[in-house]
Design a protein around this motif. Sequence first.
Motif, PDB file in Angstrom:
ATOM      1  N   THR A 174       8.250  -2.662   0.125  1.00 31.92           N
ATOM      2  CA  THR A 174       9.263  -3.433   0.470  1.00 31.92           C
ATOM      3  C   THR A 174       9.937  -4.312  -0.507  1.00 31.92           C
ATOM      4  O   THR A 174      10.955  -4.998  -0.553  1.00 31.92           O
ATOM      5  CB  THR A 174       8.634  -4.479   1.703  1.00 31.92           C
ATOM      6  OG1 THR A 174       7.466  -5.334   0.822  1.00 31.92           O
ATOM      7  CG2 THR A 174       8.122  -3.950   2.970  1.00 31.92           C
ATOM      8  N   HIS A 175       9.096  -4.396  -1.483  1.00 31.23           N
ATOM      9  CA  HIS A 175       9.779  -4.735  -3.027  1.00 31.23           C
ATOM     10  C   HIS A 175       8.549  -4.673  -3.989  1.00 31.23           C
ATOM     11  O   HIS A 175       7.535  -4.193  -3.714  1.00 31.23           O
ATOM     12  CB  HIS A 175      10.181  -6.336  -3.152  1.00 31.23           C
ATOM     13  CG  HIS A 175       9.165  -7.314  -2.475  1.00 31.23           C
ATOM     14  ND1 HIS A 175       8.240  -7.261  -1.493  1.00 31.23           N
ATOM     15  CD2 HIS A 175       8.664  -8.304  -3.297  1.00 31.23           C
ATOM     16  CE1 HIS A 175       7.577  -8.254  -1.504  1.00 31.23           C
ATOM     17  NE2 HIS A 175       7.564  -8.964  -2.449  1.00 31.23           N
ATOM     18  N   VAL A 176       8.907  -5.005  -5.331  1.00 35.51           N
ATOM     19  CA  VAL A 176       7.643  -4.566  -6.489  1.00 35.51           C
ATOM     20  C   VAL A 176       6.926  -5.417  -6.788  1.00 35.51           C
ATOM     21  O   VAL A 176       6.115  -5.220  -7.559  1.00 35.51           O
ATOM     22  CB  VAL A 176       8.448  -3.861  -7.510  1.00 35.51           C
ATOM     23  CG1 VAL A 176       9.526  -2.566  -7.145  1.00 35.51           C
ATOM     24  CG2 VAL A 176       9.571  -4.943  -8.423  1.00 35.51           C
ATOM     25  N   HIS A 177       6.700  -6.403  -6.158  1.00 36.78           N
ATOM     26  CA  HIS A 177       5.931  -7.699  -6.467  1.00 36.78           C
ATOM     27  C   HIS A 177       4.473  -7.154  -6.267  1.00 36.78           C
ATOM     28  O   HIS A 177       4.160  -6.197  -5.516  1.00 36.78           O
ATOM     29  CB  HIS A 177       5.935  -8.995  -5.632  1.00 36.78           C
ATOM     30  CG  HIS A 177       7.113  -9.753  -6.047  1.00 36.78           C
ATOM     31  ND1 HIS A 177       7.488 -10.806  -5.240  1.00 36.78           N
ATOM     32  CD2 HIS A 177       8.208  -9.690  -6.676  1.00 36.78           C
ATOM     33  CE1 HIS A 177       8.817 -11.373  -5.801  1.00 36.78           C
ATOM     34  NE2 HIS A 177       8.887 -10.589  -6.761  1.00 36.78           N
ATOM     35  N   PHE A 178       3.514  -7.400  -7.437  1.00 35.07           N
ATOM     36  CA  PHE A 178       2.147  -6.794  -7.688  1.00 35.07           C
ATOM     37  C   PHE A 178       1.399  -6.675  -6.261  1.00 35.07           C
ATOM     38  O   PHE A 178       0.456  -5.671  -6.099  1.00 35.07           O
ATOM     39  CB  PHE A 178       1.429  -7.530  -8.689  1.00 35.07           C
ATOM     40  CG  PHE A 178       1.024  -8.911  -8.382  1.00 35.07           C
ATOM     41  CD1 PHE A 178       1.614  -9.855  -8.293  1.00 35.07           C
ATOM     42  CD2 PHE A 178      -0.464  -9.214  -8.120  1.00 35.07           C
ATOM     43  CE1 PHE A 178       1.192 -11.043  -7.696  1.00 35.07           C
ATOM     44  CE2 PHE A 178      -1.008 -10.240  -7.561  1.00 35.07           C
ATOM     45  CZ  PHE A 178      -0.085 -11.299  -7.335  1.00 35.07           C
ATOM     46  N   ASP A 179       1.513  -7.503  -5.618  1.00 34.17           N
ATOM     47  CA  ASP A 179       0.455  -7.609  -4.349  1.00 34.17           C
ATOM     48  C   ASP A 179       0.978  -6.476  -3.354  1.00 34.17           C
ATOM     49  O   ASP A 179       0.415  -6.215  -2.379  1.00 34.17           O
ATOM     50  CB  ASP A 179       0.320  -9.127  -3.624  1.00 34.17           C
ATOM     51  CG  ASP A 179       2.036  -9.756  -3.736  1.00 34.17           C
ATOM     52  OD1 ASP A 179       2.943  -9.475  -4.208  1.00 34.17           O
ATOM     53  OD2 ASP A 179       1.986 -10.694  -2.525  1.00 34.17           O
ATOM     54  N   HIS A 180       2.291  -6.102  -3.544  1.00 31.59           N
ATOM     55  CA  HIS A 180       2.759  -5.035  -2.554  1.00 31.59           C
ATOM     56  C   HIS A 180       2.807  -3.511  -3.307  1.00 31.59           C
ATOM     57  O   HIS A 180       2.681  -2.603  -2.501  1.00 31.59           O
ATOM     58  CB  HIS A 180       4.097  -5.249  -2.140  1.00 31.59           C
ATOM     59  CG  HIS A 180       4.205  -6.553  -1.415  1.00 31.59           C
ATOM     60  ND1 HIS A 180       4.132  -6.728   0.065  1.00 31.59           N
ATOM     61  CD2 HIS A 180       4.065  -7.993  -1.864  1.00 31.59           C
ATOM     62  CE1 HIS A 180       4.245  -7.905   0.273  1.00 31.59           C
ATOM     63  NE2 HIS A 180       4.094  -8.781  -0.863  1.00 31.59           N
ATOM     64  N   SER A 181       3.060  -3.712  -4.607  1.00 31.19           N
ATOM     65  CA  SER A 181       3.295  -2.403  -5.352  1.00 31.19           C
ATOM     66  C   SER A 181       2.013  -1.904  -6.292  1.00 31.19           C
ATOM     67  O   SER A 181       2.260  -0.815  -6.744  1.00 31.19           O
ATOM     68  CB  SER A 181       4.545  -2.494  -6.360  1.00 31.19           C
ATOM     69  OG  SER A 181       4.190  -3.363  -7.387  1.00 31.19           O
ATOM     70  N   GLY A 261      17.067 -11.982  -2.107  1.00 31.17           N
ATOM     71  CA  GLY A 261      16.801 -13.534  -2.175  1.00 31.17           C
ATOM     72  C   GLY A 261      15.480 -13.823  -2.505  1.00 31.17           C
ATOM     73  O   GLY A 261      15.125 -14.603  -3.626  1.00 31.17           O
ATOM     74  N   HIS A 262      14.348 -13.216  -1.989  1.00 31.11           N
ATOM     75  CA  HIS A 262      12.943 -13.388  -2.369  1.00 31.11           C
ATOM     76  C   HIS A 262      12.807 -12.577  -3.794  1.00 31.11           C
ATOM     77  O   HIS A 262      12.287 -12.981  -4.848  1.00 31.11           O
ATOM     78  CB  HIS A 262      12.023 -12.760  -1.359  1.00 31.11           C
ATOM     79  CG  HIS A 262      10.713 -12.851  -1.992  1.00 31.11           C
ATOM     80  ND1 HIS A 262       9.913 -14.085  -2.196  1.00 31.11           N
ATOM     81  CD2 HIS A 262       9.878 -11.839  -2.486  1.00 31.11           C
ATOM     82  CE1 HIS A 262       8.586 -13.648  -2.673  1.00 31.11           C
ATOM     83  NE2 HIS A 262       8.577 -12.113  -2.657  1.00 31.11           N
ATOM     84  N   SER A 263      13.455 -11.400  -3.792  1.00 30.89           N
ATOM     85  CA  SER A 263      13.711 -10.440  -4.822  1.00 30.89           C
ATOM     86  C   SER A 263      14.782  -9.728  -4.657  1.00 30.89           C
ATOM     87  O   SER A 263      15.318  -9.628  -3.734  1.00 30.89           O
ATOM     88  CB  SER A 263      12.246  -9.710  -5.006  1.00 30.89           C
ATOM     89  OG  SER A 263      12.275  -8.568  -4.277  1.00 30.89           O
ATOM     90  N   GLY A 280       8.186  -7.546   5.002  1.00 28.37           N
ATOM     91  CA  GLY A 280       7.694  -7.655   3.677  1.00 28.37           C
ATOM     92  C   GLY A 280       7.562  -9.305   3.394  1.00 28.37           C
ATOM     93  O   GLY A 280       7.333  -9.985   4.251  1.00 28.37           O
ATOM     94  N   ASP A 281       8.147  -9.603   2.111  1.00 30.94           N
ATOM     95  CA  ASP A 281       8.173 -11.015   1.768  1.00 30.94           C
ATOM     96  C   ASP A 281       9.347 -11.655   2.104  1.00 30.94           C
ATOM     97  O   ASP A 281       9.680 -12.979   1.907  1.00 30.94           O
ATOM     98  CB  ASP A 281       7.866 -11.160   0.415  1.00 30.94           C
ATOM     99  CG  ASP A 281       6.261 -11.051   0.109  1.00 30.94           C
ATOM    100  OD1 ASP A 281       5.579 -10.889   1.155  1.00 30.94           O
ATOM    101  OD2 ASP A 281       6.004 -11.193  -1.049  1.00 30.94           O
ATOM    102  N   VAL A 282      10.536 -10.964   2.645  1.00 25.89           N
ATOM    103  CA  VAL A 282      11.738 -11.541   3.246  1.00 25.89           C
ATOM    104  C   VAL A 282      11.591 -12.670   4.100  1.00 25.89           C
ATOM    105  O   VAL A 282      11.985 -13.670   4.039  1.00 25.89           O
ATOM    106  CB  VAL A 282      12.524 -10.521   3.862  1.00 25.89           C
ATOM    107  CG1 VAL A 282      13.858 -11.146   4.530  1.00 25.89           C
ATOM    108  CG2 VAL A 282      12.813  -9.322   2.985  1.00 25.89           C
TER     109      VAL A 282
HETATM  110 ZN   LIG Z   1       7.225 -11.053  -3.084  1.00 25.85          ZN
END
Ligand SMILES: [Zn+2]
Length: 371
Positions: A174-181, A261-263, A280-282
């Motif tokens: 959903t995006h590349v932040h470490f907790d997801h990617s 927005g978040h990323s 995701g984190d949206v």
């Molecule tokens: Zn995030």
Amino acid sequence: MPRVSAPLQRPALLPWLLRYCGSLGCSLCALRTGRSGDSVDASYPRSLPHPRPSLAPPPGLRVVRGSLRQRRVRDCPWEAHPPLPAAPLLSSMSALEWYAHKSLGDGIFWIQERFYESGNRANIWLVRGSEQDVVIDTGLGLRSLPEYLYSSGLLQDSGAKEDAGRRPLLAVATHVHFDHSGGLYQFDQVAVHRAEAEALARGDNFETVTWLSDSEVVRAPSPGWRARQFRVQAVQPTLILQDGDVINLGDRQLTVMHMPGHSRGSICLHDKDRKVLFSGDVVYDGSLIDWLPYSRISDYVGTCERLIELVDSGLVEKVLPGHFNTFGAERLFRLASNYISKAGICHKVSTFAMRSLASLALRVTNSRTSP
Ligand SMILES: [Zn+2]
Ligand SMILES: [Zn+2]
């Protein structure tokens, strides 16, 4: 008697920033608007910089509090787990021990990393289709997620050698932040929005906002493991996504919505037929984070307007978010409209300060941990 883990603050990342900087903006906004400047629940005391989201483990996951290395997960009704040794690990933890899952029905499974006890612990979603399966986000990747999917029976392994005979499996970030990617490197087929594809391909741990502490990983995945070793590994995406793309699983379609927005490369996946939104984190049921290096408030406002349109059009009934529990359309509307109402000049000023400090801290941390 076992106690349910105490709720944690969502912003485990740089909590001191939120405590000392976040409260300023919220208080100012509260004065300006005449109501709580916070985005979720006005019943929270003003002294709290942000409301405490429901960060207790998902329903039924009970955690025994104790000294850091002695906490034990018990009575987890998600899925039976092999018993864990009381003594420190002498060998690496298996994938079956590391993850837990729960079926939501209709081919959707909710997976979590049991021993990453943090506000940053992301939800992992498995969506099974008739022709292709999709994993939405992959967690930290400290143990093999594909191995868990197959050995737990969530996905069928034909028994053929290696990967032959397996149905296509696509991992979507959903995006590349470490907790997801963090676990993307374990998959052969990886999809990410084009705005973050380069960052992923070069393993940019500044853009992935990598921030992990030993205290959050309450059981080391292997003997001697330390959080400072953790990096999001570089992954070359095999599928670059953009707004309007449709991921075809056979009997279900997931439409990509670019929601920055978040990323800058955040996406939601929308199952229009079933009115389900993987967000995701949206948006999740907690304070939305817009103070990271590639966050942008004006984009986030546009994204929230789009979320409200989805609700107004009756196109969403259930949200499966990147953190915390699932929620419905009414909550989605409130979360999105509250964000828009708070995104005034006061919020922008305080967020600017937070973003500067966060960027500095991430630069220092990631230069320190660079190989
Ligand atoms: Zn995030
Ligand atoms: Zn996250």
